[in-house]
Design an enzyme around this catalytic site. Structure first.
Site, short mmCIF file in Angstrom:
data_model
loop_
_atom_site.label_atom_id
_atom_site.label_comp_id
_atom_site.label_asym_id
_atom_site.label_seq_id
_atom_site.Cartn_x
_atom_site.Cartn_y
_atom_site.Cartn_z
N ASN A 80 0.85 -1.11 -0.16
CA ASN A 80 0.07 -0.07 0.06
C ASN A 80 0.80 1.38 -0.06
O ASN A 80 1.94 1.39 0.54
CB ASN A 80 -1.08 -0.11 1.47
CG ASN A 80 -0.38 0.59 2.26
OD1 ASN A 80 -0.14 1.72 2.53
ND2 ASN A 80 0.08 -0.37 3.34
N ALA A 81 0.39 2.21 -0.68
CA ALA A 81 1.11 3.53 -0.59
C ALA A 81 -0.14 4.61 -0.81
O ALA A 81 -0.49 5.24 -1.44
CB ALA A 81 1.83 3.98 -2.02
N GLY A 83 -0.40 7.15 1.36
CA GLY A 83 0.45 8.40 1.70
C GLY A 83 -0.25 9.22 3.07
O GLY A 83 -0.32 10.27 2.74
N ASN A 141 3.83 7.18 14.75
CA ASN A 141 4.40 6.48 13.61
C ASN A 141 5.29 7.38 13.20
O ASN A 141 5.25 8.39 12.54
CB ASN A 141 3.17 6.46 12.53
CG ASN A 141 3.37 6.11 10.95
OD1 ASN A 141 4.59 5.30 11.04
ND2 ASN A 141 2.68 6.07 10.25
N CYS A 144 6.39 5.59 8.40
CA CYS A 144 5.45 5.59 7.28
C CYS A 144 6.47 5.37 6.15
O CYS A 144 7.19 6.43 5.83
CB CYS A 144 4.57 6.40 7.09
SG CYS A 144 3.38 5.95 5.73
N ILE A 206 5.63 -4.67 13.93
CA ILE A 206 6.02 -3.62 12.69
C ILE A 206 5.14 -2.73 11.94
O ILE A 206 4.09 -3.21 11.83
CB ILE A 206 7.18 -4.63 11.89
CG1 ILE A 206 6.19 -5.57 10.95
CG2 ILE A 206 8.04 -5.38 12.59
CD1 ILE A 206 7.05 -6.43 9.99
N THR A 208 4.97 -1.31 7.92
CA THR A 208 5.07 -2.40 6.72
C THR A 208 6.56 -2.29 6.23
O THR A 208 7.51 -1.41 6.57
CB THR A 208 4.28 -1.65 5.74
OG1 THR A 208 4.54 -0.34 5.55
CG2 THR A 208 2.92 -1.92 5.87
N GLY A 262 2.06 -7.83 12.08
CA GLY A 262 2.64 -8.06 10.93
C GLY A 262 1.98 -9.49 10.40
O GLY A 262 2.68 -10.69 10.55
N GLY A 284 -4.00 -6.12 11.08
CA GLY A 284 -4.07 -5.29 10.07
C GLY A 284 -4.87 -5.38 8.78
O GLY A 284 -6.12 -5.79 8.57
#
Ligand SMILES: Cc1cc2nc3c(=O)[nH]c(=O)nc-3n(C[C@H](O)[C@H](O)[C@H](O)COP(=O)(O)OP(=O)(O)OC[C@H]3O[C@@H](n4cnc5c(N)ncnc54)[C@H](O)[C@@H]3O)c2cc1C
Ligand SMILES: Cc1cc2nc3c(=O)[nH]c(=O)nc-3n(C[C@H](O)[C@H](O)[C@H](O)COP(=O)(O)O)c2cc1C
Ligand code: FES
Lengths: 324, 343
Positions: A80-81, A83, A141, A144, A206, A208, A262, A284
């Site tokens: 995933n990105a 953002g 976070n 990221c 963790i 990603t 994870g 997740g």
């Protein structure tokens, strides 16, 4: 599969968790960014059975996030990105906080995940959120992989320690500080130690793994952002290893609990993390397949612990036997 | 207490995870399959409307959940069972979104139908299902096509895998007393997932007839176009649509809604036609989805901000139109074409 059914065990196992003084009724949590801001999964599953609920990352200002495509599935997982697309601090406080307060009154502890670009960003956002009585803990976070410079804090131990010191100093004292570690480092014990020295009450791990998938016909990355973060079952063995490494090298002696995540999808996955050293567990990516996954895992864990002759979940944490 | 973005249309949010058995798995053309899924289990399936979709598990449903549901039977000394088939061979991990192409309620309960084209690992798995096999899905999801009050005429424009929801829509419009005509675009005859009425063929000059069973059952005429001319009229779906719209009077146009679903360039072209003739148009947008439930933020589409509701722009297109990201899964998939910012 071992499927013969003997008498089903009647679990009377104590599943409660103590996260540096913060008591959770059960070990299961949601992982940031996979469960919205509050009740989004409320019509699928009884969220009040969660030990804690963790929000999407909140930033000082709203973020629209990356262009499409933002996700792609790869074998046994996904990239995933997104953002850090989120509503921003102001809207969060106005619209989401009341829902979280409502949820808290029904059982789960409330943890808000915070992301930022600078120490100041982090401090302002965390301080403001930690002022709210309904918030039990902040998860930082610092890792990221999907925003420019998003990794710097998460990979540089000196920067990380400094950041955490300042954030911790600015927060309401009884609001816990959880630091979410990035797996994208050479030696994770360095960042873990820096986090603890900086004042982290709890470590979560963790986030990603930075990764890439390529459309071989177009000869282009599959994600608009070029790279994305890998999550899901594919990362589980890597995550279990890192949890165990941090547990043995840093967390056990410092008495800092670990929230393990994870690729957790089944109670067996969850049990691996507990044995490796995690005190609580977050789900997740598997929520996308079934939002009830954490609740289902709890049933399996109770039976497993009963079978392992454990009266409480705490007893099994970090009990991995490694031959000398 | 619910954080769902308020649905654009009135759909009660009773989404859930449903188990089902395969009742029909029929190959419709070279790559397309029709799946009829009979819902099992105690829960009633909520009401649905055309435009809505389901997130269908494209791997053995047991794989994901068996381990968590079963009693522990493991004994010391026993080799634990492997539960890592996802790493052993290609298999779909996330669910896949499919529009409902039909739904029925009878004495046995509820069934839903989807029509899918085999394009990858998930749809390949679906195509191999046998009658009686178990699947599970999350649904119903998304908003719906709507019938605008005061209107009673529909032009259904479907291309490729955008065609299936049009079958469901034709049924619903018929039940509501609307008149409809269908326009179906395919790249080639082998990829046209419809049933053709015996003794009839789609006209090669684009004249509407009742050759497509799925529309003819509601007395709806249809026009077929194909890129290579192997079936119906050679050309784009808009080549079939334009003459029909041109023949309509202004009064007719004002009573008409165009509903479209298909590849983006097709929907964009249909939108332009609709705007040119002042006809209302609803488009069903697709985007890669992970959750389908509004949590992962992956399924973004660019939509004009609703300034009346205080929405602010997040960007501006090359044509100078303001846009804001919306989620195809919960804000959509159906949007008013005038608000879609293309490209
Ligand atoms: C709301 C919605 C409704 C849909 N309805 C239908 C339907 O009724 N019938 C139908 O056949 N399909 C439909 N689709 C598309 C369908 O979800 C994809 O074809 C499916 O996910 C592919 O899964 P796979 O595992 O077979 O392919 P994968 O192995 O995941 O991918 C194979 C190839 O297809 C491409 N691809 C994957 N997903 C999409 C997508 N969403 N859009 C465009 N290309 C994609 C990939 O890039 C890749 O090249 C719909 C999609 C959405 C978002
Ligand atoms: C779609 C998606 C969005 C995520 N967004 C965030 C986020 O905003 N903040 C964060 O700290 N982690 C985020 N994560 C990382 C997860 O919280 C989690 O650390 C990681 O996915 C590993 O767990 P999993 O394999 O169970 O998903 C995101 C993960 C996914 C898949
Ligand atoms: S698919 Fe996850 S938000 Fe739409």
């Amino acid at each position: 599969m071992a499927t013969s059914t003997p008498t089903p065990p009647t679990p009377t196992v104590d599943l409660s968790v103590d996260l540096a003084g913060l008591r959770l009724a059960g070990p299961m949590m949601t992982a940031s960014g996979t469960c919205g801001y509050a009740w989004e999964y409320g019509d699928f599953v009884d969220l009040t059975k969660l030990g804690a609920f963790v929000t999407k990352s909140i930033t000082l200002h709203p973020r629209k996030g990356n262009e499409a495509y933002r996700i792609v599935e790869t074998r046994g997982g996904m990239l995933n990105a997104i953002g850090l697309a989120n509503v921003g601090l102001e809207v969060f406080l106005k619209e989401k906080l009341p829902q979280l307060a409502d949820m808290r009154s029904k059982g789960p502890r409330i943890i808000v995940n915070v992301a930022g670009h600078s120490v100041e960003d982090y401090v302002v956002t965390t301080q403001r959120i930690a002022d709210e009585k309904a918030i039990d803990a902040i998860e930082l976070n610092v890792s990221c992989p999907n925003v420019k410079d998003g990794l710097t804090f998460g990979t540089d131990p000196l920067l990380l320690r400094q950041l955490i010191k300042e954030v911790r100093a600015s927060m309401r004292r009884d609001c816990k500080l959880i630091v979410k570690l990035s797996p994208n480092v050479g030696d994770i014990t360095l960042t873990a130690r820096a986090a603890v020295e900086g004042g982290a009450d709890v470590l979560s791990m963790i986030n990603t793994y930075t990764a890439m998938a390529i459309d071989i016909h177009k000869r282009k990355p599959r994600l608009a952002n070029t790279t994305g973060g890998l999550s899901g079952p594919a990362v589980r063995p890597l995550a279990v290893y890192l949890v165990n490494r941090v547990y043995r090298a840093v967390a056990r002696d410092a008495n800092v609990p670990i929230i393990g995540m994870g690729g957790i999808q089944t109670w067996q996955d969850a049990a691996e993390f507990l044995l490796a050293g995690a005190s609580a567990l977050a789900v997740g990516t598997a929520l996308f397949v079934d939002p009830a996954t954490p609740i289902k895992i709890m049933d399996g864990l109770s039976s497993y612990l009963a079978q392992q002759k454990c009266a409480s979940l705490r007893e099994i944490v970090g009990t991995l036997k490694i031959d000398p | 207490m619910n954080a769902l973005p308020s649905p654009v249309h009135d759909v009660t949010p009773t989404r859930d995870l449903f188990e089902a058995r395969v009742e029909v798995n029929r190959r419709m053309c070279r790559d397309h399959y029709l799946l009829r899924l009979r819902i099992t289990g105690p829960r009633d399936f909520p009401t649905t409307q055309p435009g809505q979709f389901i997130q269908l598990g494209c791997a053995n449903p047991d794989r994901a959940s068996r381990d968590t549901r079963e009693e522990v039977t493991w004994q010391p000394g026993e080799v634990p069972a492997l539960h890592q088939d996802e790493l052993c061979h290609p298999s779909a991990f996330l669910r896949r979104p499919f529009s409902l192409s039909g739904r029925g309620d009878d004495v046995l309960g509820t069934w839903v139908e989807v029509i899918h084209r085999v394009v990858g690992v998930g749809t390949d798995w679906l195509s191999k299902l046998r009658v009686g096999d178990a699947v599970d899905f999350v649904g119903p999801l998304g908003n719906t096509f709507t019938r605008t009050p005061g209107k009673n005429n529909a032009l259904l424009v479907g291309g490729g895998v955008g065609l299936p929801p049009m079958f469901y829509l034709a049924e619903a419009l018929d039940a509501a007393g609307w008149k409809a005509m269908a326009f179906v675009g395919a790249t080639t005859s082998e990829l046209l997932a419809v049933s053709i009425e015996e003794g009839l063929v789609p006209e090669s000059d684009g004249r509407p007839n009742r050759s497509i069973v799925q529309f003819a059952s509601y007395s709806d005429p249809s026009v077929v176009t194909s890129d290579d001319g192997t079936i119906g009229m050679k050309g784009r779906v808009t080549d079939g649509l334009l003459p029909v719209i041109e023949k309509m009077s202004g009064a007719e146009r004002s009573k008409t809604v165009i509903y479209t679903c298909g590849p983006e360039p097709m929907m964009h072209a249909v939108t332009k036609l609709a705007e040119r003739f002042g006809i209302e148009c609803q488009v069903c947008l697709e985007q890669a989805m992970a959750c389908g439930m509004g949590t992962c933020q992956s399924c973004i589409v660019k939509i004009e901000p609703d300034t009346a509701r205080g929405e602010v722009a997040q960007g501006r297109s090359v044509e100078g139109r303001d846009w804001r990201y919306k989620l195809a899964c919960t804000d959509g998939p159906v949007f008013d074409s005038r608000r879609v910012v293309w490209g």
